[in-house]
Design a protein around this motif. Sequence first.
Motif, PDB file in Angstrom:
ATOM      1  N   LEU A 113      42.137  33.133  33.614  1.00  0.00           N
ATOM      2  CA  LEU A 113      41.131  33.870  34.382  1.00  0.00           C
ATOM      3  C   LEU A 113      40.780  35.168  33.677  1.00  0.00           C
ATOM      4  O   LEU A 113      41.661  35.860  33.166  1.00  0.00           O
ATOM      5  CB  LEU A 113      41.653  34.184  35.782  1.00  0.00           C
ATOM      6  N   VAL A 114      39.483  35.472  33.664  1.00  0.00           N
ATOM      7  CA  VAL A 114      38.998  36.721  33.085  1.00  0.00           C
ATOM      8  C   VAL A 114      38.341  37.523  34.209  1.00  0.00           C
ATOM      9  O   VAL A 114      37.494  37.001  34.944  1.00  0.00           O
ATOM     10  CB  VAL A 114      37.984  36.450  31.942  1.00  0.00           C
ATOM     11  N   HIS A 115      38.737  38.771  34.343  1.00  0.00           N
ATOM     12  CA  HIS A 115      38.176  39.666  35.352  1.00  0.00           C
ATOM     13  C   HIS A 115      36.765  40.056  34.925  1.00  0.00           C
ATOM     14  O   HIS A 115      36.577  40.644  33.847  1.00  0.00           O
ATOM     15  CB  HIS A 115      39.083  40.900  35.488  1.00  0.00           C
ATOM     16  N   THR A 117      34.762  42.363  35.895  1.00  0.00           N
ATOM     17  CA  THR A 117      34.504  43.794  35.796  1.00  0.00           C
ATOM     18  C   THR A 117      34.942  44.381  34.458  1.00  0.00           C
ATOM     19  O   THR A 117      34.191  45.093  33.808  1.00  0.00           O
ATOM     20  CB  THR A 117      35.205  44.550  36.947  1.00  0.00           C
ATOM     21  N   CYS A 118      36.167  44.063  34.025  1.00  0.00           N
ATOM     22  CA  CYS A 118      36.679  44.682  32.794  1.00  0.00           C
ATOM     23  C   CYS A 118      36.692  43.728  31.599  1.00  0.00           C
ATOM     24  O   CYS A 118      36.900  44.168  30.470  1.00  0.00           O
ATOM     25  CB  CYS A 118      38.085  45.249  33.017  1.00  0.00           C
ATOM     26  N   GLY A 119      36.482  42.436  31.836  1.00  0.00           N
ATOM     27  CA  GLY A 119      36.436  41.465  30.759  1.00  0.00           C
ATOM     28  C   GLY A 119      37.787  41.049  30.200  1.00  0.00           C
ATOM     29  O   GLY A 119      37.853  40.353  29.192  1.00  0.00           O
ATOM     30  N   GLU A 120      38.870  41.448  30.855  1.00  0.00           N
ATOM     31  CA  GLU A 120      40.218  41.130  30.364  1.00  0.00           C
ATOM     32  C   GLU A 120      40.794  39.917  31.099  1.00  0.00           C
ATOM     33  O   GLU A 120      40.489  39.682  32.260  1.00  0.00           O
ATOM     34  CB  GLU A 120      41.158  42.328  30.564  1.00  0.00           C
ATOM     35  N   ARG A 121      41.663  39.188  30.401  1.00  0.00           N
ATOM     36  CA  ARG A 121      42.406  38.103  31.033  1.00  0.00           C
ATOM     37  C   ARG A 121      43.323  38.724  32.080  1.00  0.00           C
ATOM     38  O   ARG A 121      43.847  39.815  31.880  1.00  0.00           O
ATOM     39  CB  ARG A 121      43.229  37.338  30.010  1.00  0.00           C
ATOM     40  N   THR A 122      43.527  38.007  33.172  1.00  0.00           N
ATOM     41  CA  THR A 122      44.321  38.572  34.257  1.00  0.00           C
ATOM     42  C   THR A 122      45.166  37.498  34.922  1.00  0.00           C
ATOM     43  O   THR A 122      44.926  36.306  34.742  1.00  0.00           O
ATOM     44  CB  THR A 122      43.414  39.286  35.285  1.00  0.00           C
ATOM     45  N   THR A 123      46.150  37.946  35.677  1.00  0.00           N
ATOM     46  CA  THR A 123      46.999  37.060  36.458  1.00  0.00           C
ATOM     47  C   THR A 123      47.092  37.591  37.878  1.00  0.00           C
ATOM     48  O   THR A 123      46.744  38.750  38.140  1.00  0.00           O
ATOM     49  CB  THR A 123      48.422  36.962  35.863  1.00  0.00           C
ATOM     50  N   LEU A 124      47.560  36.766  38.755  1.00  0.00           N
ATOM     51  CA  LEU A 124      47.748  37.145  40.144  1.00  0.00           C
ATOM     52  C   LEU A 124      48.981  38.035  40.246  1.00  0.00           C
ATOM     53  O   LEU A 124      50.043  37.675  39.751  1.00  0.00           O
ATOM     54  CB  LEU A 124      47.953  35.869  40.964  1.00  0.00           C
ATOM     55  N   VAL A 125      48.835  39.212  40.844  1.00  0.00           N
ATOM     56  CA  VAL A 125      49.948  40.136  41.006  1.00  0.00           C
ATOM     57  C   VAL A 125      50.018  40.505  42.482  1.00  0.00           C
ATOM     58  O   VAL A 125      49.127  41.178  42.999  1.00  0.00           O
ATOM     59  CB  VAL A 125      49.757  41.410  40.141  1.00  0.00           C
TER      60      VAL A 125
END
Length: 156
Positions: A113-115, A117-125
């Motif tokens: 998944l890529v956010h 808004t910021c264009g970074e890969r992300t994970t569920l936290v």
Amino acid sequence: MRRKSFEDMRCSIAQALEVVGEWWTLLVVRDLLLGVTRFEELQERLGIARNVLTDRLRTLVDAGVVERRKYQDNPERFEYRLTEKGRDLWVVVTAMREWGDRWSAPDGPPVELVHRTCGERTTLVPTCSSCGEVLERRDLVAVPGPGGGKVPRPRS
């Protein structure tokens, strides 16, 4: 062998399994979350038998997770869209995907998944809804809720 119903069990996980606990159901939800809406597309992507897909979609519609909308009259054809209740399953599907990425994907995650808004890969936290602190299992304790009864005591 068919499992027993969890209908009478006072447990939110058991109640959720009544709706999404059958084989294929969360994969159908996954594809609906990805924007696949038509029966034929779902059937082709999943490689699922038509009767099984029909049954899973009917269960999801009856539970209010999916709505069925006619998009063609002759022949009559329908598409399937997640309701708000269904869209809320994205956290469940994401958590399961990330668990599978960690424990069952030796070559790395098939999807990330890529956010936007910021264009970074992300994970569920998971974070605390009150203070915003990142949550770990060891930081939590189960207490009876308004709809519950006895809560099992964790082992020390």
